[in-house]
Scaffold this motif. Sequence first.
Motif, PDB file in Angstrom:
ATOM      1  N   ASP A 135     -20.088 -13.382  26.216  1.00 57.38           N
ATOM      2  CA  ASP A 135     -21.029 -14.399  26.669  1.00 57.38           C
ATOM      3  C   ASP A 135     -20.347 -15.751  26.498  1.00 57.38           C
ATOM      4  O   ASP A 135     -20.009 -16.153  25.378  1.00 57.38           O
ATOM      5  CB  ASP A 135     -22.318 -14.343  25.844  1.00 57.38           C
ATOM      6  N   LEU A 136     -20.146 -16.458  27.592  1.00 60.03           N
ATOM      7  CA  LEU A 136     -19.322 -17.659  27.570  1.00 60.03           C
ATOM      8  C   LEU A 136     -19.853 -18.729  26.623  1.00 60.03           C
ATOM      9  O   LEU A 136     -19.064 -19.452  26.006  1.00 60.03           O
ATOM     10  CB  LEU A 136     -19.194 -18.226  28.991  1.00 60.03           C
ATOM     11  N   VAL A 137     -21.167 -18.855  26.492  1.00 58.27           N
ATOM     12  CA  VAL A 137     -21.710 -19.931  25.661  1.00 58.27           C
ATOM     13  C   VAL A 137     -22.286 -19.452  24.321  1.00 58.27           C
ATOM     14  O   VAL A 137     -22.580 -20.273  23.450  1.00 58.27           O
ATOM     15  CB  VAL A 137     -22.794 -20.731  26.420  1.00 58.27           C
ATOM     16  N   ARG A 138     -22.430 -18.151  24.160  1.00 54.79           N
ATOM     17  CA  ARG A 138     -22.972 -17.643  22.888  1.00 54.79           C
ATOM     18  C   ARG A 138     -21.895 -17.079  21.968  1.00 54.79           C
ATOM     19  O   ARG A 138     -22.078 -17.026  20.755  1.00 54.79           O
ATOM     20  CB  ARG A 138     -24.027 -16.552  23.149  1.00 54.79           C
ATOM     21  N   ASP A 139     -20.793 -16.606  22.535  1.00 54.79           N
ATOM     22  CA  ASP A 139     -19.750 -15.942  21.757  1.00 54.79           C
ATOM     23  C   ASP A 139     -18.463 -16.760  21.763  1.00 54.79           C
ATOM     24  O   ASP A 139     -18.182 -17.491  22.723  1.00 54.79           O
ATOM     25  CB  ASP A 139     -19.443 -14.555  22.347  1.00 54.79           C
ATOM     26  N   PRO A 140     -17.648 -16.619  20.721  1.00 52.66           N
ATOM     27  CA  PRO A 140     -16.340 -17.296  20.739  1.00 52.66           C
ATOM     28  C   PRO A 140     -15.434 -16.673  21.800  1.00 52.66           C
ATOM     29  O   PRO A 140     -15.552 -15.484  22.116  1.00 52.66           O
ATOM     30  CB  PRO A 140     -15.793 -17.050  19.328  1.00 52.66           C
ATOM     31  N   VAL A 141     -14.559 -17.486  22.352  1.00 53.74           N
ATOM     32  CA  VAL A 141     -13.586 -17.023  23.338  1.00 53.74           C
ATOM     33  C   VAL A 141     -12.348 -16.521  22.599  1.00 53.74           C
ATOM     34  O   VAL A 141     -11.847 -17.191  21.693  1.00 53.74           O
ATOM     35  CB  VAL A 141     -13.212 -18.165  24.302  1.00 53.74           C
ATOM     36  N   ILE A 142     -11.856 -15.348  22.968  1.00 52.66           N
ATOM     37  CA  ILE A 142     -10.690 -14.753  22.312  1.00 52.66           C
ATOM     38  C   ILE A 142      -9.451 -14.981  23.179  1.00 52.66           C
ATOM     39  O   ILE A 142      -9.412 -14.577  24.350  1.00 52.66           O
ATOM     40  CB  ILE A 142     -10.901 -13.252  22.082  1.00 52.66           C
ATOM     41  N   HIS A 143      -8.454 -15.639  22.611  1.00 48.66           N
ATOM     42  CA  HIS A 143      -7.201 -15.885  23.326  1.00 48.66           C
ATOM     43  C   HIS A 143      -6.314 -14.649  23.225  1.00 48.66           C
ATOM     44  O   HIS A 143      -5.908 -14.253  22.133  1.00 48.66           O
ATOM     45  CB  HIS A 143      -6.473 -17.097  22.725  1.00 48.66           C
ATOM     46  N   LEU A 144      -5.990 -14.070  24.369  1.00 51.83           N
ATOM     47  CA  LEU A 144      -5.064 -12.943  24.402  1.00 51.83           C
ATOM     48  C   LEU A 144      -3.626 -13.440  24.506  1.00 51.83           C
ATOM     49  O   LEU A 144      -2.707 -12.817  23.982  1.00 51.83           O
ATOM     50  CB  LEU A 144      -5.391 -12.027  25.588  1.00 51.83           C
ATOM     51  N   SER A 145      -3.430 -14.545  25.197  1.00 54.61           N
ATOM     52  CA  SER A 145      -2.111 -15.177  25.261  1.00 54.61           C
ATOM     53  C   SER A 145      -2.249 -16.570  25.853  1.00 54.61           C
ATOM     54  O   SER A 145      -3.185 -16.860  26.604  1.00 54.61           O
ATOM     55  CB  SER A 145      -1.132 -14.354  26.107  1.00 54.61           C
ATOM     56  N   ASP A 146      -1.305 -17.429  25.484  1.00 49.94           N
ATOM     57  CA  ASP A 146      -1.182 -18.770  26.048  1.00 49.94           C
ATOM     58  C   ASP A 146       0.293 -19.003  26.340  1.00 49.94           C
ATOM     59  O   ASP A 146       1.164 -18.455  25.662  1.00 49.94           O
ATOM     60  CB  ASP A 146      -1.691 -19.838  25.067  1.00 49.94           C
ATOM     61  N   THR A 147       0.576 -19.825  27.330  1.00 49.07           N
ATOM     62  CA  THR A 147       1.969 -20.043  27.692  1.00 49.07           C
ATOM     63  C   THR A 147       2.755 -20.645  26.525  1.00 49.07           C
ATOM     64  O   THR A 147       2.235 -21.468  25.759  1.00 49.07           O
ATOM     65  CB  THR A 147       2.082 -20.954  28.931  1.00 49.07           C
ATOM     66  N   MET A 148       3.996 -20.223  26.399  1.00 46.77           N
ATOM     67  CA  MET A 148       4.849 -20.698  25.315  1.00 46.77           C
ATOM     68  C   MET A 148       5.460 -22.065  25.612  1.00 46.77           C
ATOM     69  O   MET A 148       5.953 -22.738  24.703  1.00 46.77           O
ATOM     70  CB  MET A 148       5.972 -19.689  25.058  1.00 46.77           C
ATOM     71  N   ASP A 149       5.491 -22.447  26.888  1.00 48.59           N
ATOM     72  CA  ASP A 149       6.085 -23.730  27.255  1.00 48.59           C
ATOM     73  C   ASP A 149       5.359 -24.281  28.480  1.00 48.59           C
ATOM     74  O   ASP A 149       4.163 -24.558  28.399  1.00 48.59           O
ATOM     75  CB  ASP A 149       7.598 -23.590  27.494  1.00 48.59           C
ATOM     76  N   ASP A 150       6.049 -24.419  29.603  1.00 47.40           N
ATOM     77  CA  ASP A 150       5.416 -24.967  30.804  1.00 47.40           C
ATOM     78  C   ASP A 150       4.271 -24.078  31.271  1.00 47.40           C
ATOM     79  O   ASP A 150       4.381 -22.848  31.281  1.00 47.40           O
ATOM     80  CB  ASP A 150       6.426 -25.080  31.953  1.00 47.40           C
ATOM     81  N   ALA A 151       3.177 -24.710  31.670  1.00 46.39           N
ATOM     82  CA  ALA A 151       2.119 -23.981  32.368  1.00 46.39           C
ATOM     83  C   ALA A 151       2.573 -23.707  33.795  1.00 46.39           C
ATOM     84  O   ALA A 151       3.503 -24.352  34.309  1.00 46.39           O
ATOM     85  CB  ALA A 151       0.838 -24.798  32.365  1.00 46.39           C
ATOM     86  N   ALA A 152       1.929 -22.765  34.457  1.00 49.32           N
ATOM     87  CA  ALA A 152       2.336 -22.410  35.813  1.00 49.32           C
ATOM     88  C   ALA A 152       2.224 -23.610  36.762  1.00 49.32           C
ATOM     89  O   ALA A 152       3.121 -23.865  37.571  1.00 49.32           O
ATOM     90  CB  ALA A 152       1.489 -21.250  36.328  1.00 49.32           C
TER      91      ALA A 152
END
Length: 354
Positions: free
Chosen positions: A147-164
């Motif tokens: 639930d986008l506004v009731r639950d915390p968002v879980i990061h599975l991965s984030d870019t290590m440097d430049d974004a796309a």
Amino acid sequence: MTVVLGIETSCDETGVGLVRGGVLLGDALSSSMSEHARFGGVVPEIAARAHVSALVPCVRAALDDAGLTLHDVEAVAVTAGPGLATALHVGVAAAKAYAQVLGVPLYAVHHLAGHAAADTLAHGDLPARSVVLIVSGGHTSLLLVRDLVRDPVIHLSDTMDDAAGEAFDKVARILNLPYPGGPAIDRAARDGDPAAVPFPRPLTGPNDPVLGFSFSGLKTAVARHVEAAEAAGQDLWVPDVAASFQEAVADTLTRKAIAACRTHDVETLVVVGGVAANSRVRALAEERCTEAGIELRVPPPRLCTDNGAMIAAVGDLLVRAGARSSEPHLSVSPSVELDWAQLDPAAEAEQHVA
């Protein structure tokens, strides 16, 4: 149902939207992109001044588009981070003023949650569990969203440097294409061969993190290819390079997004952010989701780039969830991570307790 006014000023677009019960009633957008083009990127002070000039006219235009007046607004939502500090301050100050004058609640919203919520305006509420791929100029992330506004968002991965999106801008500069780079490369690639140059697929080796992202090396590979062609006195066919680079990005993004869905047993992939407007990213995501039996949700291109409608959509979800409004003394958070859709310490503490 509550009419929510959404304000977005995190970068170079001044966006205003009006949402009620998950339905977009009206919106308006003003971009200062042309003022930044000669610098090859966004200049924070120029962006902030443009927001000051454009915000009130955008509010009026959005109200006119919706057939409403300012007094029909029953809540205000605003991007409080992440983004350019000077630009965020303009939006937050305006939102506070509107909320105070109208006597309505104010909600501080995370910019990236807005991108995820943008899809609800096109396809309805998000499912109970989904993988969200956010691909923009400043962010490339895979998220597990309940639930986008009731639950915390879980990061599975984030870019290590430049974004796309950042890589698109830098490669466009290498190829002498105009800013912003994403649309310029997309246009150039239409006349190119995506298999012409075998650019690497970043972090796809057997020892690499399965869901990891890194686009700096890919950008460097394009630069080296161009340098080698120039040193050899060869004519460089820009459409081939653009198409090959775009294919490498789209291949990497979609491959890892499908892997995230399979790893976490999720049946819906949501692709959002400015790069989600790229024609090849959209086409390859559709092709691979169909093959994998995964539902693909991508907002229309005008809701992929920064806009006020997506912020109003988060505000609307917060109102319908009965969330506590943000404190009137809220400030901006230029580098905040996406953990919760609402950016307010008191509200977050309440969510953790709940």
